[in-house]
Design a protein around this motif. Structure first.
Motif, PDB file in Angstrom:
ATOM      1  N   PHE A  14       0.498  -1.115   0.311  1.00  0.00           N
ATOM      2  CA  PHE A  14       0.192   0.367   0.362  1.00  0.00           C
ATOM      3  C   PHE A  14       1.164   1.609  -0.093  1.00  0.00           C
ATOM      4  O   PHE A  14       0.343   2.537  -0.751  1.00  0.00           O
ATOM      5  N   ALA A  22       8.293   3.404  11.009  1.00  0.00           N
ATOM      6  CA  ALA A  22       6.852   2.950  11.143  1.00  0.00           C
ATOM      7  C   ALA A  22       6.934   1.706   9.959  1.00  0.00           C
ATOM      8  O   ALA A  22       5.735   1.003  10.168  1.00  0.00           O
ATOM      9  N   ASN A  53       2.497   5.724   4.234  1.00  0.00           N
ATOM     10  CA  ASN A  53       1.697   6.062   4.932  1.00  0.00           C
ATOM     11  C   ASN A  53       1.177   7.077   5.744  1.00  0.00           C
ATOM     12  O   ASN A  53       0.188   6.811   6.663  1.00  0.00           O
TER      13      ASN A  53
HETATM   14  C1  LIG Z   1      -1.069   1.739   6.655  1.00  0.00           C
HETATM   15  O1  LIG Z   1      -2.860   2.198   6.064  1.00  0.00           O
HETATM   16  C2  LIG Z   1      -3.582   1.383   5.410  1.00  0.00           C
HETATM   17  C3  LIG Z   1      -5.033   1.652   4.701  1.00  0.00           C
HETATM   18  O2  LIG Z   1      -4.969   2.749   5.859  1.00  0.00           O
HETATM   19  C4  LIG Z   1      -3.534   0.297   6.859  1.00  0.00           C
HETATM   20  O3  LIG Z   1      -4.117  -1.146   6.391  1.00  0.00           O
HETATM   21  C5  LIG Z   1      -2.562  -0.573   7.383  1.00  0.00           C
HETATM   22  O4  LIG Z   1      -2.538  -0.744   9.093  1.00  0.00           O
HETATM   23  C6  LIG Z   1      -1.289   1.263   7.353  1.00  0.00           C
HETATM   24  N1  LIG Z   1      -0.391   1.033   7.834  1.00  0.00           N
HETATM   25  C7  LIG Z   1       0.904   1.525   8.351  1.00  0.00           C
HETATM   26  C8  LIG Z   1       2.293   0.209   8.567  1.00  0.00           C
HETATM   27  O5  LIG Z   1       0.599   1.426   9.623  1.00  0.00           O
END
Ligand SMILES: *[C@@H]1O[C@H](CO)[C@@H](O)[C@H](O)[C@H]1NC(C)=O
Ligand SMILES: *[C@@H]1O[C@H](CO)[C@@H](O)[C@H](O)[C@H]1NC(C)=O
Ligand SMILES: *[C@@H]1O[C@H](CO)[C@@H](O)[C@H](O)[C@H]1NC(C)=O
Length: 386
Positions: free
Chosen positions: A86, A235, A247
């Motif tokens: 993502f 992160a 993200n």
């Molecule tokens: C990043 O964003 C996605 C969608 O909002 C979420 O599902 C995911 O847990 C997030 N990952 C991190 C590493 O913050």
């Protein structure tokens, strides 16, 4: 512990029959292929374990003839749909801003990292993270480099350096006499904005002028100076995401305290002159600054921002304040070391193809936008802020 960078068997050249450790090399490569296959099986639930072990043994049998970059292209393991990764394309989620429009300017990088330098931007109690990044559970999330250096270190990488394409002058705001400086840098149409050069270059020494047959990096040149950046972050859930702030939307980012950001996000910076000489070979450049002998010893630590030629002393990066740990010295390194790193980058799950060439360098950060929290171990300033 940082997750390991993904890896496939070592490049084919170590498996040549004339290699006296052929057996050892083969079994090592088999083991790493097995590991890769197991991971593949684990990430792809439709794979039965017998399929996986069949795949492993047949893979081992052909390991000497497989083109691994081709297999990467067709492998599920490396598939990067937006669902799997993502962070794809999420490099910078918000735009740079006119520094003058900011109520409180954000401290910028790359600044002067000469010993004794202190910026003019008062950042109050904000301190950089002075520990080795791994001690704060920070892992490398990307590697990329710039043509010339963005940072500036007197006598190491500054306006007196040189290379096959010349250098850039000392910035005018830093006053003083520019006469005699060769300012014929490479700012052609297809060129990226370049930075300062190291002082190693000698046009009469073959190791700075003998072209190298690059296999994996793009547009690189022997004799040139490059500044390598390894962003680290707490992160990243997976290795080598698309950058430090993957993200993180501006909204989320804004809710984090400045000190939290400086504690959790940091970049290693190290400057090299490329030589065509295998005695300067370092096999593992992908995972962070090289620490060996003189390398990674004389470190300048401060808080700044992300860099690149989209930011300047007019246009500020809002991705701040992040920690910078920068090696003040410029080191020679073989072209093959960079090419090996580019090979390793192609092996990552993340698509790093945009980072196989040098990026542009920003102009040197003006004193007004450089933080005043440089960390000097053993100096008075250390206690001043702790
Ligand atoms: C990043 O964003 C996605 C969608 O909002 C979420 O599902 C995911 O847990 C997030 N990952 C991190 C590493 O913050
Ligand atoms: C960088 O910092 C050093 C040490 O403070 C100083 O001597 C030098 O003039 C500075 N260079 C520039 C370009 O500001
Ligand atoms: C820089 O370029 C100009 C014009 O292209 C040329 O006249 C000059 O000699 C060059 N300077 C150096 C130091 O190479």
């Amino acid at each position: 512990m940082c997750p390991p960078t993904e890896s496939l068997p070592a490049p084919i050249k170590v498996l040549q029959p004339k290699h006296k450790f052929l057996i050892g090399a083969l079994s090592l490569s088999t083991i790493s292929f097995l590991v890769a296959t197991i991971v593949l099986a684990a990430t792809n639930k439709s794979n039965s374990s017998s399929e996986a072990s069949n795949a492993a043994s047949s893979a081992a049998a052909v390991s000497a003839s497989v083109d691994f970059l081709t297999s990467k292209a067709s492998s599920n393991f490396f598939a990067t749909s937006d669902e799997d990764n993502f962070c794809a394309g999420a490099k910078l989620a918000f735009d740079n801003k006119l520094c003058a429009d900011l109520e409180v300017p954000t401290p910028q990088a790359g600044a002067n990292v000469t010993k004794g330098y202190v910026g003019d931007l008062d950042v109050g109690d904000l301190v950089p993270n002075t520990k080795p990044y791994w001690q704060s559970s920070m892992c490398p999330v990307n590697v990329h480099w710039h043509l010339g250096s963005e940072h500036y270190s007197v006598g190491q990488y500054d306006e007196t350096g040189n290379g096959p394409n010349g250098n850039i002058p000392r910035p005018e705001w830093a006053n003083r006499d520019l006469s005699g400086t060769d300012s014929n840098a490479t700012e052609g149409e297809n060129q990226v904005q370049d930075g300062f050069r190291c002082l190693h270059y000698d046009p009469n020494d073959a190791k700075f002028t003998t072209p190298y047959n690059w296999q994996h990096c793009e547009g690189m040149e022997v004799g040139e100076t490059y500044e390598v950046h390894w962003p680290h972050s707490t992160a990243g859930a997976y290795p080598f995401y698309d950058g430090v702030f993957c993200n993180l939307t501006l909204e989320t980012f804004s809710t984090l305290g400045a000190q939290d950001i400086a504690n959790a996000v940091g970049v290693h910076g190290q400057v090299f002159t490329i030589v065509n000489d295998e005695s300067y070979f370092y096999p593992d450049m992908i995972r962070g600054m090289i620490v060996d002998k003189e390398m990674g010893k004389d470190i300048h630590i401060y808080t700044g921002s992300t860099t690149g030629d989209k930011v300047s002393n007019e246009m500020c990066s809002l991705y701040a304040p992040i920690t910078w740990q920068v090696d003040r010295k410029c080191h020679m390194i073989s072209a093959s070391s960079f090419d090996k790193m580019c090979y390793d980058m192609k092996m990552q799950r993340d698509d790093m193809s945009d980072d196989l060439h040098a990026h542009g360098s920003r102009e040197l950060v003006n004193d007004d936008l450089a933080a005043n929290n440089q960390y000097y171990p053993g100096s008075v300033r250390r206690n001043l802020r702790s």
